[in-house]
Scaffold this motif. Structure first.
Motif, short mmCIF file in Angstrom:
data_model
loop_
_atom_site.label_atom_id
_atom_site.label_comp_id
_atom_site.label_asym_id
_atom_site.label_seq_id
_atom_site.Cartn_x
_atom_site.Cartn_y
_atom_site.Cartn_z
N LYS A 1 -15.56 24.90 23.13
CA LYS A 1 -16.48 26.50 23.16
C LYS A 1 -16.62 27.06 24.95
N HIS A 2 -16.45 26.02 25.48
CA HIS A 2 -15.83 26.37 26.91
C HIS A 2 -14.60 26.28 28.07
N THR A 3 -13.80 25.97 26.65
CA THR A 3 -12.06 26.15 27.48
C THR A 3 -12.22 27.36 28.23
N ALA A 4 -12.49 28.40 27.77
CA ALA A 4 -12.20 29.80 28.61
C ALA A 4 -13.16 30.31 29.75
N SER A 5 -14.19 29.47 30.36
CA SER A 5 -14.94 28.78 31.71
C SER A 5 -13.75 27.72 32.70
N TYR A 6 -13.15 27.22 31.87
CA TYR A 6 -12.76 26.20 32.64
C TYR A 6 -11.53 26.92 32.94
N LEU A 7 -10.64 27.18 31.89
CA LEU A 7 -9.67 27.99 31.81
C LEU A 7 -9.12 29.49 33.49
N SER A 8 -10.28 29.80 33.19
CA SER A 8 -10.82 30.59 34.15
C SER A 8 -11.02 29.70 35.15
N GLY A 9 -11.46 28.53 35.80
CA GLY A 9 -11.64 28.49 37.08
C GLY A 9 -10.64 28.23 37.64
N LEU A 10 -9.40 27.32 37.04
CA LEU A 10 -8.81 27.09 37.30
C LEU A 10 -7.05 27.45 37.85
N GLY B 1 -12.98 24.16 36.99
CA GLY B 1 -12.07 24.33 36.36
C GLY B 1 -11.80 24.66 37.99
N ILE B 2 -12.40 25.06 39.20
CA ILE B 2 -11.78 24.87 40.67
C ILE B 2 -11.70 24.26 41.07
N GLU B 3 -13.05 22.45 41.17
CA GLU B 3 -12.31 21.41 41.53
C GLU B 3 -11.05 20.76 41.15
N ALA B 4 -10.31 21.14 39.49
CA ALA B 4 -8.86 19.80 39.49
C ALA B 4 -8.40 21.44 39.74
N ALA B 5 -8.10 22.77 39.86
CA ALA B 5 -7.38 23.13 41.04
C ALA B 5 -7.05 22.66 42.86
N LYS B 6 -8.61 22.11 42.96
CA LYS B 6 -8.64 22.25 44.32
C LYS B 6 -7.76 20.56 44.99
N ALA B 7 -7.84 19.61 43.66
CA ALA B 7 -6.91 18.47 43.80
C ALA B 7 -6.10 18.40 43.67
N MET B 8 -5.40 19.44 42.92
CA MET B 8 -4.38 19.46 42.82
C MET B 8 -3.64 19.06 44.34
N ALA B 9 -3.81 19.83 45.45
CA ALA B 9 -2.36 19.73 45.89
C ALA B 9 -2.65 18.36 46.83
N SER B 10 -4.13 17.48 46.97
CA SER B 10 -4.05 16.02 47.33
C SER B 10 -3.18 15.22 46.21
N GLU B 11 -3.66 15.42 44.55
CA GLU B 11 -3.34 14.71 43.84
C GLU B 11 -1.28 14.73 43.13
N GLN B 12 -0.97 15.78 43.88
CA GLN B 12 0.42 16.53 43.70
C GLN B 12 0.05 16.30 42.35
N ARG B 13 -0.58 17.61 41.96
CA ARG B 13 -0.34 18.15 40.47
C ARG B 13 0.74 19.49 40.80
N ASP B 14 0.85 20.00 39.35
CA ASP B 14 1.49 21.53 39.53
C ASP B 14 0.94 21.78 38.62
N ILE B 15 0.61 23.65 38.70
CA ILE B 15 -0.50 24.19 37.34
C ILE B 15 0.31 24.41 36.52
N ILE B 16 0.84 24.16 35.96
CA ILE B 16 1.95 24.13 34.85
C ILE B 16 1.61 23.10 33.99
#
Length: 300
Positions: free
Chosen positions: A231-240, A198-213
């Motif tokens: 069953k791991h969605t909450a962990s991914y969402l927390s990281g994001l 999830g953190i990695e996805a957040a990190k990639a948002m800037a370079s790939e011009q993606r937004d949080i919504i």
């Protein structure tokens, strides 16, 4: 430094009897400000909680309260102090109020950054405490509504200049409990691997011009399409969400920020800082609140 400190938020109540700067007794409950209808009920709660301190309670001790108890929902709306504000100004006991206790009783006001329409109550005490321990220019009180506070140290004394709030914790709960992202999910299991992704996805948002919504909806798409286990969605969402918060506010400097949070949250924020190249110090919430109250009474 002998006093009774009360940290009274919208969901929880905590009172600490402090002697010579150390906590000697604590009472806490779920009697948050938001559960009660009026001032009379809140005064009754306060009196009852003081009784629970037993022999550690004394009518001669000053009582200092912080948090939502000083809002329009509390015993008395003591307002906000406007930024910029010298850190030393946060050492004030606040406004003396009639809380129907025999003790001299005070409520500390919050702080407001009117330029950016942002406020906080309670976290300013954490910042005061953390600033007594670390020489940072950015302090982060992580929680339901995380507060990023900037301190300018270019002058003769440190000045709190900026405040930014991220509704990270509340968004996490709302999305899991009340949105399509969380609908139909099985019981959740912690996964550090998915938190990191999830953190990695957040990190990639800037370079790939993606937004949080857009990325928030993809939390659902990822498990529906089998990229992650449901069953791991909450962990991914927390990281994001935490990754997005840290990435958005990451300072353009190598100077360490100071993180303040619970034992559960601190490792998560630290992991996000490490992955995003943000140097950080860490202080537990309990330690920092005590440091802040002690600063208020330092010199008494």
């Amino acid at each position: 430094m002998n006093y009774i400190a009360v940290d009274w938020g919208s969901s929880n109540f905590r009172a600490m009897r402090v002697q010579d700067g150390n906590i000697v007794a604590t009472v806490q409950s779920s009697a948050g400000v938001g559960r009660f209808a009026d001032k009379a009920e809140l005064n009754a709660v306060l009196a009852n909680e003081m009784k629970r301190l037993g022999s550690n309670y004394s009518e001669d001790l000053p009582v200092v309260m912080c948090g939502m108890i000083g809002s329009n929902l509390g015993i008395c709306d003591v307002g906000y102090r406007n930024l910029p504000l010298p850190i030393k100004a946060l050492k004030s006991r606040g406004v003396q109020v009639d809380a129907e206790l025999p003790n001299p009783t005070y409520i500390k006001p919050g702080i407001a950054c009117r330029d950016s329409w942002d406020v906080c109550r309670g976290e300013e005490l954490q910042i005061l405490g953390a600033a007594s321990r670390f020489d940072s220019e950015i302090f982060v009180a992580a929680g339901t509504h995380s507060k990023w506070v900037q301190v300018d140290k270019s002058g003769t004394e440190p000045v709190v200049t900026k405040l930014h709030t991220f509704m990270t914790g509340e968004m996490y709960k709302l999305l899991l409990d009340h949105s399509l992202v969380g609908k139909g999910l099985p019981e959740q299991e912690e996964s550090n691997e998915l938190f990191i992704r999830g953190i990695e996805a957040a990190k990639a948002m800037a370079s790939e011009q993606r937004d949080i919504i857009t990325e928030l909806f993809k939390c659902r798409a990822r498990y529906v399409l089998g990229q992650i286990e449901a069953k791991h969605t909450a962990s991914y969402l927390s990281g994001l969400l935490i990754g997005h918060e840290v990435r958005s506010m990451a300072p353009r400097t190598d100077k360490a920020i100071t993180l303040i949070g619970s034992d559960a949250l601190l490792p998560r924020y630290r992991a996000a800082c490490d992955m995003l190249g943000v140097a950080c110090n860490c202080l537990t919430l309990e330690e920092t609140v005590l440091l802040g109250f002690n600063e208020v009474f330092n010199g008494d």
